[in-house]
Design an enzyme around this catalytic site. Sequence first.
Site, PDB file in Angstrom:
ATOM      1  CD  GLU A  68       6.594  17.894 -29.764  1.00  0.00           C
ATOM      2  OE1 GLU A  68       7.270  16.972 -29.842  1.00  0.00           O
ATOM      3  OE2 GLU A  68       4.803  18.276 -29.411  1.00  0.00           O
ATOM      4  CD  GLU A 101       6.507  14.666 -33.588  1.00  0.00           C
ATOM      5  OE1 GLU A 101       5.514  13.726 -33.734  1.00  0.00           O
ATOM      6  OE2 GLU A 101       6.361  15.593 -33.342  1.00  0.00           O
TER       7      GLU A 101
HETATM    8  O1  AHR Z   1       8.282  15.515 -26.916  1.00  0.00           O
HETATM    9  C1  AHR Z   1       7.883  13.976 -26.854  1.00  0.00           C
HETATM   10  C2  AHR Z   1       7.389  13.575 -27.836  1.00  0.00           C
HETATM   11  O2  AHR Z   1       8.376  14.133 -29.038  1.00  0.00           O
HETATM   12  C3  AHR Z   1       5.775  14.187 -28.203  1.00  0.00           C
HETATM   13  O3  AHR Z   1       4.271  13.519 -28.079  1.00  0.00           O
HETATM   14  C4  AHR Z   1       5.784  14.208 -29.573  1.00  0.00           C
HETATM   15  O4  AHR Z   1       4.996  14.898 -30.088  1.00  0.00           O
HETATM   16  C5  AHR Z   1       7.340  14.086 -30.351  1.00  0.00           C
HETATM   17  O5  AHR Z   1       7.168  12.935 -30.942  1.00  0.00           O
END
Ligand code: AHR
Length: 516
Positions: free
Chosen positions: A320, A197
Site C-alpha cells: 500500500e 495491517e
Molecule cells: O487503503 C485504505 C486503507 O489504508 C486500507 O484498507 C488499510 O490497509 C490502510 O490503512
Amino acid sequence: MKNTISSVLLGMFFTACSLTMEAQQTNIQVNYKDARHVINPNIYGHFAEHLGRCIYGGFFVGDTSSIPNTNGVRNDVVAALKTLKIPVLRWPGGCFADTYHWKDGIGPKEKRPAIVNRWWGGVTEDNSFGVHDFLNMCELLNTEPYLAGNIGSGTVQELADWVQYVNTNTKNPMSDLRKQNGREKPWNVKFWGVGNEAWGCGGNMTPEYYTGEYRKYATFMADWSNTDKIFRVASGANSTDYKWTETIMKNIPNQMVEGVALHHYSVIDWGAKGPSTDFTEQQYFITMQRALQMDSLVIKHSAIMDKYDPKKKIALIVDEWGGWYDVEPGTNPGFLYQQNTIRDAMIAGVTLNIFNNHADRVRMANLAQAINVLQAVILTDKEKMILTPTYHVMEMFNVHQGATMLPVSFKTNNYVFNGKKLAAVSVSASKDSTGAVHLSLVNIDPAKAQKITFNTGDEKVAGITGRILASGKLQDYNSFTEPAKVKPEAFTGAVLNNNTVTVSLPPASVVVLTIK
Ligand code: AHR
C-alpha cells in the site's frame, strides 16, 4: 534514425529558448556495467478493496448494467488497465480483508449474505462481487491475483480452505465445491497476504503476537516444503515501525515467509490531510517530503531484512502506497474518494524511481487504490471514465517492467521552499530485452527547470525518443468535463552529442526517454 536525432535537436533548440535563466544542472552517471537486478514487473501492481466505489461502480457494475461489461466488469476499465499492463492486483482489502469471509462470496448471488462494510462507510456489502468474479476478472485483465487472507476475524481452517478452493485439483471438499460453483480448473493463485495491517485494523496485535499467529496460519496454507510454491506475505510495518520488521524477521523462519509487507502513505498529517486539488505550495512540499521518505524506509527496512536474510530471498512488498488527502467535498467520508493532480504524478514518478532503484529487495508494490479510492489511476462517474495523471505516469513507466535496472549516481539540486530542501530530481534507468535503455526523470520543483546530462555508455546510440507529463499548474487535474487536460505528450527536449545526452526538464514534470 537521422530524423529522430534532428527533430530532437530542433526540439532542444526550442526548449532551450523557453528555459528560464534559472535552469539547474544535474549530471547523472549511468553505470551500464553494473546492471544486475531485474525490475520485477509486480512493482507496478495495484490494489482493489471493497471500499467506496472501487469495486462497485469502479470495476464492477453487474451484468444487467447498461454500461458495457463482461460478466459485470466494465469493458472501458478492462481496456484501460490492459494498456497500463497491470501485473498484479491485490484484493479484497485492506482493512476489509480481515472482515471478509470468502465463502460469503461464492455460489448463487441471490443466496450470498449481505453484510455491513464496517470499516468503510457502514454500507451494505451484498457480496455480489466475490471470489470467482475477482479471479475471473484477473484472467480478463491478464494480471496475477494477490489475495489478502483474513486472520483478524477468520480462522486457520478458513484460510487453509481458501487456498484449497482456488488452487487444488486433487479431489477434496473444497475443489468439489469450486467445481460445483462452475469452475473446473483451479486458478493457481500464487500471492497470499497473511492478514493486513495486523498492528491496526487487522487485529491491533503486537509484533510478537502477530508472528505467532503468522506461523500458525502460514503452516496450514502450504505443506512441509511449500510444494505449490505459494508466496506468503507477512503483514508489514506501518512506515517507520522498524521494530515490526525486526520482530517478523527474527521470529518467523525464513522458509516460512516469501515476502514482508510495508505500508506508507504520503499524508501531510492524519488529522489535517488537506484538499486533493486546492492545495498550497506548503502542502505540496510536505506531501513530496513524505513521498521521498519511501527511499529511506526501503533502505532501513531492507537493512533489517539483510541481517536475517543476507541473500535477499525474502521480498519487501510495499503493498500500500500513495497520496492520501481529504475526500472530495460532498462525498461519503468513508469512501476515500479524492481527485488526482500533477502532485500525484510527482508522487508516482519519484516512488516508482525509488522502487526501480531498489529492485534487489522490492519485488512487488501496490498503489492504493486502482479506482475511485485514494491515489486512483481511474475515476468513474456512472458510464463515464477518466484516466488520472497517476495513470499516465504508470503507463509511461511500464517500459521498466521486467527490464534490468541500471544503477545511477548523481548529485541533484534542491527544491527549496521556506528554507527547507528536497532533492529536486529523481531518476531511474533500465535496459530491456531488445537492448533499449529507458530513463525516467522527475523534476519536483514547481518553478525551476533542470538541465540534466547523462552518458550513454560505450555502445553506439542511434537516437532518442521521449514522452513528458506536465501541466501549467501543480493543481491541474482531469475531470469528467475536461478529461484530457493532463496527458503525456511527445518530448523533444533531449539532445544527443557523441555519448552525452542533455535534457531540459521543465518544472514539475515527468519524462521517460528511450535510447536505442
Ligand atoms: O487503503 C485504505 C486503507 O489504508 C486500507 O484498507 C488499510 O490497509 C490502510 O490503512
